[in-house]
Scaffold this active site. Structure first.
Site, PDB file in Angstrom:
ATOM      1  N   CYS A   1       3.435  37.561  33.285  1.00 40.86           N
ATOM      2  CA  CYS A   1       3.197  36.113  33.127  1.00 40.86           C
ATOM      3  C   CYS A   1       3.744  35.336  34.310  1.00 40.86           C
ATOM      4  O   CYS A   1       4.900  35.494  34.686  1.00 40.86           O
ATOM      5  CB  CYS A   1       3.897  35.582  31.882  1.00 40.86           C
ATOM      6  SG  CYS A   1       3.371  36.360  30.383  1.00 40.86           S
TER       7      CYS A   1
ATOM      8  N   CYS B   1       6.060  28.797  38.399  1.00 40.98           N
ATOM      9  CA  CYS B   1       4.879  29.664  38.283  1.00 40.98           C
ATOM     10  C   CYS B   1       4.302  29.965  39.662  1.00 40.98           C
ATOM     11  O   CYS B   1       4.096  29.052  40.463  1.00 40.98           O
ATOM     12  CB  CYS B   1       3.832  28.975  37.406  1.00 40.98           C
ATOM     13  SG  CYS B   1       2.254  29.837  37.324  1.00 40.98           S
TER      14      CYS B   1
ATOM     15  N   CYS C   1       3.366  23.705  38.357  1.00 42.57           N
ATOM     16  CA  CYS C   1       4.623  24.014  37.664  1.00 42.57           C
ATOM     17  C   CYS C   1       5.512  24.808  38.640  1.00 42.57           C
ATOM     18  O   CYS C   1       5.081  25.830  39.177  1.00 42.57           O
ATOM     19  CB  CYS C   1       4.348  24.818  36.396  1.00 42.57           C
ATOM     20  SG  CYS C   1       3.227  23.947  35.281  1.00 42.57           S
TER      21      CYS C   1
ATOM     22  N   CYS D   1      -6.092  39.796  30.127  1.00 42.26           N
ATOM     23  CA  CYS D   1      -5.581  38.485  30.531  1.00 42.26           C
ATOM     24  C   CYS D   1      -6.436  38.036  31.709  1.00 42.26           C
ATOM     25  O   CYS D   1      -6.521  38.735  32.720  1.00 42.26           O
ATOM     26  CB  CYS D   1      -4.113  38.643  30.928  1.00 42.26           C
ATOM     27  SG  CYS D   1      -3.366  37.149  31.591  1.00 42.26           S
TER      28      CYS D   1
ATOM     29  N   CYS E   1      -4.288  26.799  40.917  1.00 42.05           N
ATOM     30  CA  CYS E   1      -4.061  25.918  39.768  1.00 42.05           C
ATOM     31  C   CYS E   1      -3.532  24.593  40.285  1.00 42.05           C
ATOM     32  O   CYS E   1      -2.769  24.550  41.250  1.00 42.05           O
ATOM     33  CB  CYS E   1      -3.038  26.549  38.820  1.00 42.05           C
ATOM     34  SG  CYS E   1      -2.793  25.615  37.282  1.00 42.05           S
TER      35      CYS E   1
HETATM   36  N1  SAH Z   1      -2.111  27.190  32.752  1.00 38.49           N
HETATM   37  C1  SAH Z   1      -1.981  27.847  31.487  1.00 38.49           C
HETATM   38  C2  SAH Z   1      -2.256  29.329  31.508  1.00 38.49           C
HETATM   39  C3  SAH Z   1      -1.661  30.177  32.620  1.00 38.49           C
HETATM   40  S1  SAH Z   1       0.006  30.729  32.581  1.00 38.49           S
HETATM   41  C4  SAH Z   1      -0.613  27.581  30.908  1.00 38.49           C
HETATM   42  O1  SAH Z   1       0.242  27.122  31.632  1.00 38.49           O
HETATM   43  O2  SAH Z   1      -0.425  27.809  29.729  1.00 38.49           O
HETATM   44  C5  SAH Z   1       0.329  31.730  31.210  1.00 38.49           C
HETATM   45  C6  SAH Z   1       1.764  31.600  30.734  1.00 38.49           C
HETATM   46  O3  SAH Z   1       2.721  32.128  31.687  1.00 38.49           O
HETATM   47  C7  SAH Z   1       2.172  30.146  30.511  1.00 38.49           C
HETATM   48  O4  SAH Z   1       2.853  30.034  29.296  1.00 38.49           O
HETATM   49  C8  SAH Z   1       3.089  29.898  31.678  1.00 38.49           C
HETATM   50  O5  SAH Z   1       3.945  28.815  31.450  1.00 38.49           O
HETATM   51  C9  SAH Z   1       3.792  31.220  31.789  1.00 38.49           C
HETATM   52  N2  SAH Z   1       4.504  31.394  33.060  1.00 38.49           N
HETATM   53  C10 SAH Z   1       4.203  30.837  34.251  1.00 38.49           C
HETATM   54  N3  SAH Z   1       5.076  31.230  35.187  1.00 38.49           N
HETATM   55  C11 SAH Z   1       5.943  32.064  34.573  1.00 38.49           C
HETATM   56  C12 SAH Z   1       7.063  32.819  35.022  1.00 38.49           C
HETATM   57  N4  SAH Z   1       7.440  32.776  36.298  1.00 38.49           N
HETATM   58  N5  SAH Z   1       7.726  33.571  34.117  1.00 38.49           N
HETATM   59  C13 SAH Z   1       7.321  33.641  32.842  1.00 38.49           C
HETATM   60  N6  SAH Z   1       6.262  32.959  32.360  1.00 38.49           N
HETATM   61  C14 SAH Z   1       5.584  32.181  33.216  1.00 38.49           C
END
Ligand code: SAH
Length: 365
Positions: A357, A129, A126, A115, A122
Site C-alpha cells: 500500500c 504516499c 498525500c 489491486c 495522482c
Molecule cells: N487514492 C485512493 C486509493 C489509493 S491508495 C485512496 O487514497 O484511498 C490505497 C491505500 O493505501 C490508501 O488507504 C492510502 O492512504 C494507503 N497508503 C498510501 N500510502 C501509504 C503508505 N506509505 N503506507 C501505507 N499505506 C499507504
C-alpha cells in the site's frame, strides 16, 4: 497479452472493454459483420480470457482482421516482479502517452485479489504516499482499468501464477490514483467487472472495493448507484488539524462531513465501510487519537457500520515518517477493540518489491 507497443499520444484508442454490450453489437455491425459476432467475441474475451483476435479460430480470418480494430494494445508490461513465493505479483504497465501504472495480484489461501490503478500518478498529494509525490499524469480509460483485471484473470486461468489455476475474487482500487477523481471511467469499468459472463467478468460486486481520500459528493454519487460495492475511506486521522496535513483534500471536505457521507453509504448499501488508517510513528498513532477515532465512529450509530483496517506505514523514499512502534500499534488496536470497533491489522504483502500500500510509483522516478 497487450504486448505490442502503444501508439504515440496521450490517449488510448477505443477498445472492446470501453463498450457496453449494446455498443459492442453496434461496433461489430459498423465493421460490416453480423451482430452475432459480438456474442462470439465476448465468449472469447470474458469466457475464455482470449484477448487477441488471432486466437479465435472459430471466426473467419477476415472477421478477425477487422475485429482487431476493436482490440488495440492498451497495456505493455514494462516490468514484472514477484514476492511471497510467487503468490504476490506486481506488474508495471506502460500506457499510451508514455506513462506507467502498476497493478498487484495477491493470492491468499481462499481468495485472489487484484489491486489496480485508476490513474497514472495522482493529484491528491498525500505526503506519505509514493504516488502522491509525482502529481497526476492522466486518468485511465475504462478499458485500461479493466485490462489490468483481464490480464490477471487470464494468467490465473492459465495456471501461470504460483498456486495453480484460479480466478479473480476481489478487485481493489487501491493502486495508483484516486478512483473517485476518475468517476465515470471507473464506474463503467466496475459495471463491466461485475456484469455476468459472457458480457462481463462476473466478479461479485461485494468483492469490488473503491478506496478514496474522501471526495464527499462522489461518495454520495456512489451510494446512489445502488451497487453493493465495498467503500474504503482513507481516513488516517480522526481530527481535522492532522488530517489537513496528511490528506490535503481534507481542507475541502472535513472529517465530520466525510464520516457522515461514509455512514450514509453504509446505510443505503447495507455494506460495512472500511476505514483505512496507516499507523505513522508519533504522528497519528497516539492513544488519544485511537479514542477519538472510536468516538467519531460510534456516535454515528451504535451498529457496527465501520471496520477499521490498520496499515503499518510503508515508508516511501525520502519520507521523514515511519511505521509505529509495535507497542503503540498494539495499544491503538486495544483501544479500538475495547470500544467495540471491529479492527484488523493489514499485512504488508509485497513490501520488498515496492508493491505494498502506498508504494506504487512510476518507474522513471
Ligand atoms: N487514492 C485512493 C486509493 C489509493 S491508495 C485512496 O487514497 O484511498 C490505497 C491505500 O493505501 C490508501 O488507504 C492510502 O492512504 C494507503 N497508503 C498510501 N500510502 C501509504 C503508505 N506509505 N503506507 C501505507 N499505506 C499507504
Amino acid at each position: 497479452m497487450f504486448d505490442t507497443p502503444v501508439r504515440a499520444g496521450g490517449k488510448p484508442a477505443k477498445h472492446w472493454f470501453d463498450l457496453e454490450p449494446a455498443a459492442r453489437i453496434a461496433a461489430v455491425s459498423a465493421l460490416g459483420l453480423p451482430a452475432y459476432r459480438a456474442r462470439q467475441v465476448s465468449n472469447h474475451v470474458f469466457g475464455r480470457y482470449e484477448y487477441q483476435p488471432d486466437q479465435w479460430s472459430d471466426l473467419p480470418l477476415a472477421a478477425r482482421e477487422s475485429l482487431a480494430n476493436l482490440f488495440p494494445p492498451l497495456l505493455t508490461a514494462a516490468q514484472e516482479l514477484s514476492a511471497d513465493r510467487g503468490m504476490t505479483v506486481k506488474t508495471a504497465w506502460r500506457i499510451a502517452g508514455d506513462a506507467v501504472v502498476e497493478s498487484v495480484l495477491m493470492r491468499y489461501p481462499n481468495r485472489t485479489t487484484v489491486c489496480i490503478s485508476s490513474q497514472a500518478g495522482c493529484g491528491m498529494a498525500c505526503p506519505f504516499c509514493a504516488t502522491g509525490q509525482g502529481g497526476l499524469q492522466r486518468s485511465l480509460s475504462t478499458a485500461e482499468i479493466v485490462a489490468q483485471v483481464a490480464d490477471a484473470a487470464a494468467k490465473l486461468a492459465q495456471g501461470a501464477v504460483a498456486g495453480g489455476p484460479g480466478q479473480v475474487n476481489n478487485v481493489v482500487f487501491m493502486g495508483m490514483g484516486e478512483p473517485l477523481a476518475n468517476y465515470a471511467p471507473v464506474m463503467a469499468a466496475v459495471r463491466e467487472l461485475i456484469r455476468p459472463k459472457p458480457d462481463g467478468f462476473g466478479i461479485s460486486a461485494r468483492g469490488v472495493t473503491i478506496s478514496t481520500v474522501g471526495l464527499v459528493p462522489r461518495i454520495a454519487a456512489l451510494a446512489a448507484e445502488e451497487l453493493p460495492l465495498t467503500l474504503a475511506v482513507s481516513l488516517h486521522a480522526p481530527d481535522d488539524e492532522l488530517r489537513d496535513e496528511l490528506i490535503p483534500v481534507n481542507q475541502r471536505w472535513k472529517v465530520g462531513e466525510l464520516l457522515d457521507a461514509a455512514w450514509d453509504y453504509a446505510r443505503v448499501t447495507k455494506r460495512r465501510v472500511s476505514i483505512e488508517y496507516a499507523l505513522i510513528r508519533d504522528i497519528n498513532d497516539q492513544q488519544a487519537r485511537a479514542d477519538l477515532l472510536a468516538r467519531e465512529l460510534k456516535r454515528r450509530g451504535d451498529w457496527t457500520w465501520a471496520h477499521v483496517n490498520l496499515i503499518p506505514l510503508n515508508p516511501t523514499p525520502g519520507s521523514k515518517w515511519t511505521a509505529s512502534r509495535k507497542r503503540d500499534q498494539q495499544t491503538f488496536i486495544d483501544r479500538l477493540e475495547r470500544a467495540g470497533i471491529p479492527v484488523t491489522l493489514r499485512d504488508t504483502r509485497g513490501r520488498n518489491i515496492d508493491a505494498a500500500c502506498g508504494q506504487l510509483a512510476a518507474l522513471q522516478r
